[in-house]
Design a protein around this motif. Structure first.
Motif, PDB file in Angstrom:
ATOM      1  N   LEU A  14      44.258  45.595  33.093  1.00 23.70           N
ATOM      2  CA  LEU A  14      44.740  44.597  34.047  1.00 23.70           C
ATOM      3  C   LEU A  14      44.983  43.310  33.268  1.00 23.70           C
ATOM      4  CD1 LEU A  14      45.293  43.609  36.943  1.00 23.70           C
ATOM      5  CD2 LEU A  14      42.894  42.969  37.068  1.00 23.70           C
ATOM      6  N   VAL A  16      47.591  39.666  33.252  1.00 25.79           N
ATOM      7  CA  VAL A  16      48.671  38.840  33.796  1.00 25.79           C
ATOM      8  C   VAL A  16      49.093  37.883  32.679  1.00 25.79           C
ATOM      9  CG1 VAL A  16      49.210  37.072  35.525  1.00 25.79           C
ATOM     10  CG2 VAL A  16      47.790  39.021  36.159  1.00 25.79           C
ATOM     11  N   ARG A  22      46.375  32.616  37.461  1.00 24.39           N
ATOM     12  CA  ARG A  22      45.735  31.783  38.480  1.00 24.39           C
ATOM     13  C   ARG A  22      46.671  31.303  39.572  1.00 24.39           C
ATOM     14  NH1 ARG A  22      40.376  28.870  36.452  1.00 24.39           N
ATOM     15  NH2 ARG A  22      39.955  29.154  38.638  1.00 24.39           N
ATOM     16  N   GLY A  24      47.576  33.892  41.741  1.00 31.92           N
ATOM     17  CA  GLY A  24      47.384  34.976  42.703  1.00 31.92           C
ATOM     18  C   GLY A  24      48.027  36.312  42.339  1.00 31.92           C
ATOM     19  N   GLY A  26      47.074  38.533  39.927  1.00 34.43           N
ATOM     20  CA  GLY A  26      46.000  39.520  39.776  1.00 34.43           C
ATOM     21  C   GLY A  26      45.497  39.976  41.140  1.00 34.43           C
ATOM     22  N   ARG A  62      34.882  37.345  42.016  1.00 31.00           N
ATOM     23  CA  ARG A  62      35.583  36.639  43.087  1.00 31.00           C
ATOM     24  C   ARG A  62      36.325  37.627  43.996  1.00 31.00           C
ATOM     25  NH1 ARG A  62      38.407  31.400  43.652  1.00 31.00           N
ATOM     26  NH2 ARG A  62      38.905  31.486  45.860  1.00 31.00           N
TER      27      ARG A  62
END
Ligand SMILES: CC(C)(COP(=O)(O)OP(=O)(O)OC[C@H]1O[C@@H](n2cnc3c(N)ncnc32)[C@H](O)[C@@H]1OP(=O)(O)O)[C@@H](O)C(=O)NCCC(=O)NCCS
Length: 135
Positions: A14, A16, A22, A24, A26, A62
């Motif tokens: 995974l 990005v 940061r 959104g 992911g 998170r």
């Protein structure tokens, strides 16, 4: 996607692009994964990350993942945390104490089987020989 143990998705890689982090992306990819897991009646989503990747660990937490394992690889000094995001309701896997106990066993197993440089310990060699006998 794997259908063993009730069925799960393993998020192998995974990442990005740094210029798009940061905002959104992911989270969006994970939401798609959750959708696929639900459509296929899977139990959970799993993944791993280096123990030093603090940003990635924060992201997984998170997103609702729990840390349930600790792993290392033969001939490397790489250690990783294994994460689990429960899709189907589960009394055990949604319990923080249970996840901590599972993590503790995994940590002890990893440390008992391998040295910090990725060599098998005496115990590790013994277990791998027994494993090969029954494979
Ligand atoms: C980890 C990664 C996939 C997250 O993807 P992303 O699109 O940047 O993350 P999102 O925008 O969905 O972030 C959601 C929340 O996760 C947390 N988070 C994400 N990146 C973070 C960082 N660098 N530091 C701390 N918290 C972070 C934040 O709480 C963030 O919400 P906020 O910005 O409102 O505070 C991405 O940063 C990445 O590709 N990192 C490098 C590769 C990697 O480490 N991959 C994982 C190992 S396989």
């Amino acid at each position: 996607m794997c259908r063993w143990w009730g069925g799960y998705i393993y998020g192998q890689y995974l990442a990005v692009s740094p210029i798009a982090q940061r905002v959104g992306v992911g989270k969006m990819l994970l939401e798609k994964g959750v959708e696929i897991a639900k459509e296929n009646n899977l139990t959970y989503i799993s993944g791993d990350t280096s123990q030093y990747a603090t940003w990635s660990i924060k992201w997984h937490k998170r997103m609702g993942y729990k840390i349930v394992g600790y792993d290392s690889f033969y001939k490397t000094d790489y250690y990783s945390y294994i994460f689990r995001l429960q899709i189907k309701p589960s009394i055990l896997w949604n319990n923080a104490l249970f996840c901590k106990i599972v993590f503790l066993f995994s940590y002890i197993k990893t440390k008992a089987m391998m040295t910090n440089k990725g060599e098998l310990t005496f115990f590790g060699r013994l277990v791998s020989r027994i494993y090969r006998l029954f494979r």
